[in-house]
Design a protein around this motif. Structure first.
Motif, PDB file in Angstrom:
ATOM      1  N   ARG A 129       0.935  -1.181   0.026  1.00 45.51           N
ATOM      2  CA  ARG A 129       0.070   0.019  -0.102  1.00 45.51           C
ATOM      3  C   ARG A 129       0.949   1.261  -0.079  1.00 45.51           C
ATOM      4  NH1 ARG A 129      -2.391  -0.661   4.556  1.00 45.51           N
ATOM      5  NH2 ARG A 129      -3.937  -2.079   3.512  1.00 45.51           N
ATOM      6  N   GLY A 130       0.634   2.009  -0.951  1.00 46.84           N
ATOM      7  CA  GLY A 130       1.145   3.359  -1.089  1.00 46.84           C
ATOM      8  C   GLY A 130       2.570   3.344  -1.209  1.00 46.84           C
ATOM      9  N   HIS A 131       3.315   4.607  -1.174  1.00 48.60           N
ATOM     10  CA  HIS A 131       4.626   4.509  -1.532  1.00 48.60           C
ATOM     11  C   HIS A 131       5.760   4.769  -0.263  1.00 48.60           C
ATOM     12  CE1 HIS A 131       3.817   5.517  -5.529  1.00 48.60           C
ATOM     13  NE2 HIS A 131       2.858   6.387  -5.059  1.00 48.60           N
ATOM     14  N   TYR A 132       6.685   3.851  -0.226  1.00 46.56           N
ATOM     15  CA  TYR A 132       7.678   3.780   0.877  1.00 46.56           C
ATOM     16  C   TYR A 132       9.043   4.292   0.619  1.00 46.56           C
ATOM     17  CZ  TYR A 132       3.634   1.096   2.455  1.00 46.56           C
ATOM     18  OH  TYR A 132       2.216   0.812   2.891  1.00 46.56           O
ATOM     19  N   ARG A 133       9.567   5.413   1.165  1.00 41.47           N
ATOM     20  CA  ARG A 133      10.694   6.005   0.852  1.00 41.47           C
ATOM     21  C   ARG A 133      11.585   5.895   2.045  1.00 41.47           C
ATOM     22  NH1 ARG A 133       7.131   9.396  -1.389  1.00 41.47           N
ATOM     23  NH2 ARG A 133       7.319   9.590  -3.746  1.00 41.47           N
ATOM     24  N   VAL A 134      11.149   5.387   2.999  1.00 41.64           N
ATOM     25  CA  VAL A 134      12.015   5.506   4.380  1.00 41.64           C
ATOM     26  C   VAL A 134      12.240   3.948   4.762  1.00 41.64           C
ATOM     27  CG1 VAL A 134      12.455   5.954   6.826  1.00 41.64           C
ATOM     28  CG2 VAL A 134      11.433   7.654   5.328  1.00 41.64           C
ATOM     29  N   SER A 135      13.388   3.458   4.901  1.00 38.65           N
ATOM     30  CA  SER A 135      13.561   1.993   5.550  1.00 38.65           C
ATOM     31  C   SER A 135      13.691   2.007   6.968  1.00 38.65           C
ATOM     32  CB  SER A 135      14.885   1.368   4.596  1.00 38.65           C
ATOM     33  OG  SER A 135      15.025   0.247   5.185  1.00 38.65           O
ATOM     34  N   HIS A 136      13.094   1.080   7.579  1.00 36.94           N
ATOM     35  CA  HIS A 136      13.140   0.937   8.956  1.00 36.94           C
ATOM     36  C   HIS A 136      14.187  -0.269   9.235  1.00 36.94           C
ATOM     37  CE1 HIS A 136       9.972   3.824   9.659  1.00 36.94           C
ATOM     38  NE2 HIS A 136       9.269   3.168   8.798  1.00 36.94           N
ATOM     39  N   ASP A 137      14.548  -1.110   8.554  1.00 34.45           N
ATOM     40  CA  ASP A 137      15.553  -2.221   8.701  1.00 34.45           C
ATOM     41  C   ASP A 137      15.047  -2.956   9.631  1.00 34.45           C
ATOM     42  OD1 ASP A 137      17.520  -1.402   6.799  1.00 34.45           O
ATOM     43  OD2 ASP A 137      18.451   0.164   8.325  1.00 34.45           O
ATOM     44  N   GLU A 138      13.428  -3.432   9.427  1.00 30.88           N
ATOM     45  CA  GLU A 138      12.954  -4.145  10.547  1.00 30.88           C
ATOM     46  C   GLU A 138      11.670  -4.925   9.734  1.00 30.88           C
ATOM     47  OE1 GLU A 138      12.387  -3.769  14.822  1.00 30.88           O
ATOM     48  OE2 GLU A 138      10.472  -3.425  14.200  1.00 30.88           O
ATOM     49  N   VAL A 139      11.569  -6.213  10.063  1.00 30.62           N
ATOM     50  CA  VAL A 139      10.524  -7.075   9.717  1.00 30.62           C
ATOM     51  C   VAL A 139       9.955  -7.582  10.853  1.00 30.62           C
ATOM     52  CG1 VAL A 139       9.999  -9.343   8.633  1.00 30.62           C
ATOM     53  CG2 VAL A 139      11.800  -7.913   7.343  1.00 30.62           C
ATOM     54  N   VAL A 140       8.363  -7.432  10.835  1.00 31.31           N
ATOM     55  CA  VAL A 140       7.755  -7.917  12.084  1.00 31.31           C
ATOM     56  C   VAL A 140       6.836  -9.118  11.547  1.00 31.31           C
ATOM     57  CG1 VAL A 140       6.124  -7.352  13.726  1.00 31.31           C
ATOM     58  CG2 VAL A 140       7.697  -5.582  12.963  1.00 31.31           C
ATOM     59  N   VAL A 141       6.897 -10.171  12.676  1.00 35.33           N
ATOM     60  CA  VAL A 141       6.192 -11.407  12.274  1.00 35.33           C
ATOM     61  C   VAL A 141       5.037 -11.642  13.525  1.00 35.33           C
ATOM     62  CG1 VAL A 141       7.994 -13.007  13.123  1.00 35.33           C
ATOM     63  CG2 VAL A 141       5.963 -13.925  11.536  1.00 35.33           C
ATOM     64  N   GLY A 142       3.931 -11.711  13.207  1.00 38.28           N
ATOM     65  CA  GLY A 142       3.033 -12.164  14.207  1.00 38.28           C
ATOM     66  C   GLY A 142       3.066 -13.781  14.512  1.00 38.28           C
ATOM     67  N   TYR A 143       3.245 -14.043  16.046  1.00 34.05           N
ATOM     68  CA  TYR A 143       3.404 -15.355  16.356  1.00 34.05           C
ATOM     69  C   TYR A 143       2.488 -15.847  17.355  1.00 34.05           C
ATOM     70  CZ  TYR A 143       5.946 -19.595  17.653  1.00 34.05           C
ATOM     71  OH  TYR A 143       6.203 -20.925  17.905  1.00 34.05           O
ATOM     72  N   ASP A 144       1.813 -16.861  17.384  1.00 31.69           N
ATOM     73  CA  ASP A 144       1.130 -17.300  18.226  1.00 31.69           C
ATOM     74  C   ASP A 144       1.095 -18.766  18.542  1.00 31.69           C
ATOM     75  OD1 ASP A 144      -0.156 -18.686  16.005  1.00 31.69           O
ATOM     76  OD2 ASP A 144      -2.241 -17.926  16.244  1.00 31.69           O
ATOM     77  N   GLY A 145       2.464 -19.402  17.934  1.00 29.21           N
ATOM     78  CA  GLY A 145       2.496 -21.030  18.158  1.00 29.21           C
ATOM     79  C   GLY A 145       1.885 -21.780  17.185  1.00 29.21           C
ATOM     80  N   SER A 146       1.023 -21.241  16.461  1.00 24.97           N
ATOM     81  CA  SER A 146       0.250 -22.175  15.493  1.00 24.97           C
ATOM     82  C   SER A 146       1.100 -22.788  14.082  1.00 24.97           C
ATOM     83  CB  SER A 146      -0.993 -21.603  14.887  1.00 24.97           C
ATOM     84  OG  SER A 146      -0.593 -20.443  13.965  1.00 24.97           O
ATOM     85  N   VAL A 147       0.471 -23.852  13.549  1.00 18.76           N
ATOM     86  CA  VAL A 147       1.414 -24.254  12.405  1.00 18.76           C
ATOM     87  C   VAL A 147       1.675 -23.010  11.343  1.00 18.76           C
ATOM     88  CG1 VAL A 147       1.399 -25.746  10.322  1.00 18.76           C
ATOM     89  CG2 VAL A 147       0.743 -26.356  12.503  1.00 18.76           C
ATOM     90  N   ASP A 148       0.524 -22.154  11.422  1.00 14.96           N
ATOM     91  CA  ASP A 148       0.656 -21.203  10.190  1.00 14.96           C
ATOM     92  C   ASP A 148       1.557 -20.069  10.800  1.00 14.96           C
ATOM     93  OD1 ASP A 148      -2.283 -22.455  10.097  1.00 14.96           O
ATOM     94  OD2 ASP A 148      -2.445 -21.090   8.489  1.00 14.96           O
TER      95      ASP A 148
END
Length: 201
Positions: A54-73
């Motif tokens: 979505r949108g235009h991203y010109r700033v890099s934050h150098d971070e990837v976020v992952v949601g984790y709840d212990g499920s297979v997915d």
């Protein structure tokens, strides 16, 4: 250039592609919608990872976020997030949101019962992935709030948010869970929705 139903043609591409990337809304989208029907439909039906931008991203934050709840997915989401963090040279933030639904205790028929105290097991559960991707710097964050606003807030300073298709709280009969659906609508950065690899056939 291809013709036919857009979602169906893109769904076919997900059978062999490592990742399919699409915009959040196309020319046929309603102006007031955050996520178009193509993005939502593909996230529901894809055989492999789908990234909605979505949108235009010109700033890099150098971070990837992952949601984790212990499920297979969630395990599949972690693997994809590890791959992305390594490729980008970014830090990985593993976010676990402790949230009990209003109807708690867990009602029958609403998917697997969330294991108690999973936040204490996260370091141990993530160890195999950290060993597989030793170059990835990672942090683990546990918050006491609903996963959707938690991930949406984290997305403000992330380059990518990764979620599974269905977690522990997902309805067993749905392809796309409420959390992944909510994050697609509220995130401030690109969102990757990852389905378990064994389910791609």
């Amino acid at each position: 250039m291809v013709t036919g139903a857009v979602v169906e043609r893109l769904r076919t591409e997900t059978e062999t592609a490592d990742t399919v990337v699409i915009g959040s809304r196309g020319l046929g989208g309603f102006a007031g919608l955050v996520l178009g029907s193509t993005g939502l439909g593909l996230a529901n039906q894809a055989h492999g990872p789908v990234v909605v931008v979505r949108g235009h991203y010109r700033v890099s934050h150098d971070e990837v976020v992952v949601g984790y709840d212990g499920s297979v997915d969630a395990e599949c989401a972690v693997e994809y997030a590890m791959e992305q963090a390594q490729a980008r040279g970014a830090r990985l933030r593993v976010l676990h949101a402790k949230h009990q639904p209003v109807s708690y205790p867990h009602p029958a028929g609403f998917g697997p019962v969330p294991p108690p105290g999973i936040e204490d097991e996260i370091p141990q559960r993530l160890r195999p992935w950290l060993d597989k991707y030793p170059r990835v710097r990672s942090v683990q964050t546990v918050v006491s709030k609903h996963p959707v606003p938690a991930l949406a807030a984290a997305s403000r300073t992330a380059d990518l948010v990764v979620v599974g298709t269905r977690g522990m709280s997902g309805f067993t009969s749905t392809m796309l869970g409420s959390v992944s659906h909510g994050v697609l609508h509220h995130a401030h950065c690109p969102v990757a929705v990852v389905r378990p690899r064994e389910a791609r056939s």
